[in-house]
Design an enzyme around this catalytic site. Structure first.
Site, PDB file in Angstrom:
ATOM      1  N   LYS A  22       0.704  -1.132   0.137  1.00  0.00           N
ATOM      2  CA  LYS A  22       0.391   0.074   0.117  1.00  0.00           C
ATOM      3  C   LYS A  22       0.963   1.111  -0.128  1.00  0.00           C
ATOM      4  O   LYS A  22       0.828   2.271  -0.598  1.00  0.00           O
ATOM      5  CB  LYS A  22      -0.750   0.202   1.370  1.00  0.00           C
ATOM      6  CG  LYS A  22      -1.429   0.803   1.461  1.00  0.00           C
ATOM      7  CD  LYS A  22      -2.461   1.024   2.976  1.00  0.00           C
ATOM      8  CE  LYS A  22      -3.148   2.459   3.472  1.00  0.00           C
ATOM      9  NZ  LYS A  22      -2.210   3.849   3.679  1.00  0.00           N
ATOM     10  N   ASN A  23       2.015   1.537   1.134  1.00  0.00           N
ATOM     11  CA  ASN A  23       2.569   2.722   1.018  1.00  0.00           C
ATOM     12  C   ASN A  23       3.396   3.047  -0.268  1.00  0.00           C
ATOM     13  O   ASN A  23       3.666   4.458  -0.760  1.00  0.00           O
ATOM     14  CB  ASN A  23       3.376   2.260   1.826  1.00  0.00           C
ATOM     15  CG  ASN A  23       2.351   2.040   2.983  1.00  0.00           C
ATOM     16  OD1 ASN A  23       1.947   3.318   3.109  1.00  0.00           O
ATOM     17  ND2 ASN A  23       3.260   2.089   4.974  1.00  0.00           N
ATOM     18  N   ARG A  97      -5.917  10.576   2.645  1.00  0.00           N
ATOM     19  CA  ARG A  97      -3.845  11.514   2.991  1.00  0.00           C
ATOM     20  C   ARG A  97      -2.860  10.702   2.178  1.00  0.00           C
ATOM     21  O   ARG A  97      -2.200  11.890   1.800  1.00  0.00           O
ATOM     22  CB  ARG A  97      -3.170  10.815   4.573  1.00  0.00           C
ATOM     23  CG  ARG A  97      -1.909  10.985   4.848  1.00  0.00           C
ATOM     24  CD  ARG A  97      -1.072  11.582   6.354  1.00  0.00           C
ATOM     25  NE  ARG A  97      -0.238  11.664   7.096  1.00  0.00           N
ATOM     26  CZ  ARG A  97      -0.127  13.348   7.053  1.00  0.00           C
ATOM     27  NH1 ARG A  97      -1.368  13.280   7.580  1.00  0.00           N
ATOM     28  NH2 ARG A  97       1.026  13.487   7.409  1.00  0.00           N
ATOM     29  N   ASP A 121      -5.455   7.877   8.870  1.00  0.00           N
ATOM     30  CA  ASP A 121      -5.837   7.595  10.260  1.00  0.00           C
ATOM     31  C   ASP A 121      -6.515   8.767  11.598  1.00  0.00           C
ATOM     32  O   ASP A 121      -4.945   9.542  11.623  1.00  0.00           O
ATOM     33  CB  ASP A 121      -4.735   5.938  10.165  1.00  0.00           C
ATOM     34  CG  ASP A 121      -4.963   5.204   9.818  1.00  0.00           C
ATOM     35  OD1 ASP A 121      -5.764   4.829   9.527  1.00  0.00           O
ATOM     36  OD2 ASP A 121      -3.957   4.245   8.977  1.00  0.00           O
ATOM     37  N   ASP A 321       4.132   0.654  11.522  1.00  0.00           N
ATOM     38  CA  ASP A 321       3.233   0.343  11.405  1.00  0.00           C
ATOM     39  C   ASP A 321       2.434  -1.746  12.218  1.00  0.00           C
ATOM     40  O   ASP A 321       1.485  -1.947  11.727  1.00  0.00           O
ATOM     41  CB  ASP A 321       2.943   0.272   9.701  1.00  0.00           C
ATOM     42  CG  ASP A 321       2.570   1.239   9.418  1.00  0.00           C
ATOM     43  OD1 ASP A 321       2.131   2.366   9.825  1.00  0.00           O
ATOM     44  OD2 ASP A 321       2.704   1.301   8.018  1.00  0.00           O
ATOM     45  N   MET A 343       6.225   6.987  17.348  1.00  0.00           N
ATOM     46  CA  MET A 343       6.492   8.087  16.954  1.00  0.00           C
ATOM     47  C   MET A 343       4.540   9.066  16.346  1.00  0.00           C
ATOM     48  O   MET A 343       4.188   9.444  15.640  1.00  0.00           O
ATOM     49  CB  MET A 343       6.916   7.668  15.438  1.00  0.00           C
ATOM     50  CG  MET A 343       8.172   6.964  15.153  1.00  0.00           C
ATOM     51  SD  MET A 343       8.605   5.873  13.423  1.00  0.00           S
ATOM     52  CE  MET A 343       8.440   7.467  12.264  1.00  0.00           C
TER      53      MET A 343
END
Length: 436
Positions: A22-23, A97, A121, A321, A343
């Site tokens: 996904k990223n 985002r 998120d 994540d 983070m």
């Protein structure tokens, strides 16, 4: 609002293929805006966030053709830049985002880019300063409409290469700046750049299109601007976060699972971090094999005997994540572990759901939680819960699959944002899960 019904307590068995990352996909898709030529991308995951971005690109005027499962061609030779200042874009862009990353390529190629304040998120404040400070250093003018929560950058005379030291090694910030800098005049040096595999993939794709980028894989990138880029064909890596999710699922449900074609060279610390919880992970070619942990798994301790501490940090550190997954897996380990989410300050707030299920967790503060493992002596209990974000959602799903009884998870659209056909794939290896 869709719902999962999960009958827990069953062991699973079989092979599972991770989806495309996904990223990486969100970055790669934005890069198609950098050229008039055709770009072909393979292994695109069929998930909500990625599909939203493809829809935005289509509305912007990108010609998109589906070639097969996960494969698309993109041609950005006749874009409608007026769409960027439309009410339609303000609504569509604010819900994703990842839409922030269209600004860099548009700024580099056309001298302007706009974006509504993006969503995503609810895991704490996620600043956009790194993106826009980088654009400003390249010579762009920044403006922000506070009432409409709308950002803009403009460089009608073009961008000029420069040296910049990023305040944080932001992955999306680095990607955005790189995509702007490939068309800037002269040389751009980005120090403290993110160096995640997905950022490396973006840089390699840009080089295949004709960009000049040195230092790929390091935290110092040097980019020599070029006037034009050409087309290319690119294949997206398997999703390391999904791979970590399946490792956690196998351990929690005492299941024998093989995760296929994981690209071991791009997993970094993920396998060894799970091994710190006592999970057996075997490398078989490019697959991960996890045997059924019939006797459970035991948390390691540090050399001096102190409690294990698992924390996140920028690559090559452990990805944030997967900390939610680690926390859930630790609830049934033998021993205790401190999970330190450095983070994002709101990512551990889902632990109250796990406590309701019987987990022994002490939430020390917004960033730290101590987990005292049950060693499978006390099974988690089924409950009703709501998914707050993608990673908490998959963590709650894993907990539900291991729990005694039938659990209900609401707002599973959050899980669908990051996981392709997750219920269908889990049913194929024996999970009792239905969608309604």
């Amino acid at each position: 609002m869709a719902t999962f019904q999960i009958e827990g307590g069953h062991s699973l068995k079989g092979d599972i293929q991770p989806q495309g990352a996904k990223n990486e996909a969100l970055q790669i898709l934005c890069a198609v805006l950098l050229t008039n030529d055709t770009v072909t991308i393979n292994n695109i995951p069929d998930i909500r966030d990625v599909n939203k971005l493809i829809e935005i690109l289509s509305n912007l005027g990108v010609k998109i053709q589906k070639l097969g499962k996960g494969s698309y061609s993109f041609k950005s030779d006749a874009l409608n830049l007026d769409y960027l200042e439309s009410e339609q874009f303000k609504e569509e862009g604010s819900g994703l985002r990842g839409s922030i990353m269209i600004v860099g390529p548009l700024l580099g190629r056309f001298g302007k880019g706009y974006i509504p304040r993006p969503g995503g998120d609810k895991i704490g404040r996620r600043r956009l300063d790194t993106h826009f400070e980088g654009f400003i250093k390249l010579g762009a003018k920044f403006r922000y409409n506070k009432e409409e929560r709308f950002y803009g950058v403009e460089a009608p005379k073009g961008l000029k290469g420069t040296y910049m030291l990023l305040e944080e090694a932001s992955v999306t910030g680095t990607a955005n700046i790189v995509m702007a800098a490939v068309h800037a005049e002269g040389e751009t040096t980005i120090y403290n750049a993110a160096c995640e595999p997905y950022l490396q993939q973006l840089c390699k794709m840009l080089v295949s299109m004709g960009a000049k980028i040195d230092g790929i894989g390091s935290n110092m990138l040097k980019i020599t601007g070029v006037k034009e880029l050409g087309g290319c064909t690119h294949t997206i890596l398997p999703d390391m976060i999904e791979i970590g999710s399946w490792i956690g699922l196998a351990a929690m449900t005492k299941s024998e699972i093989t995760i296929k074609n994981v690209s071991w060279d791009n997993l970094g610390l993920i396998p060894n971090t799970f091994r710190k919880l006592g999970i057996t992970i075997e490398k078989k070619g490019d697959d991960i094999y996890i045997p059924a942990h019939k006797n459970g798994y035991e948390v390691q301790s540090f050399i001096d005997g102190s409690i294990m501490n698992i924390s996140d940090s920028p690559w090559p550190g452990f990805t944030p994540d997967l900390l939610s997954i680690m926390l859930v897996v630790a609830t049934q380990a033998k021993g205790s572990v401190l999970i330190h989410q450095k983070m994002f300050e709101s990512r551990l707030f889902f632990v109250d759901k796990l406590i309701d299920m019987g987990a022994k967790i002490i939430l020390c503060d917004p960033h730290r939680a101590t987990v005292i493992g049950h060693n499978f002596e006390s099974q988690l209990k089924a409950t009703t819960m709501t998914s707050p974000d993608i990673r908490a959602g998959i963590s709650l799903l894993i907990a539900a699959l291991s729990a005694k009884g039938t659990s209900t998870i609401h707002n599973i659209e959050q899980i669908d944002r990051g996981y392709e056909d997750i219920d269908g794939r889990l049913r194929k290896i024996g999970a009792k899960i239905t969608r309604s």
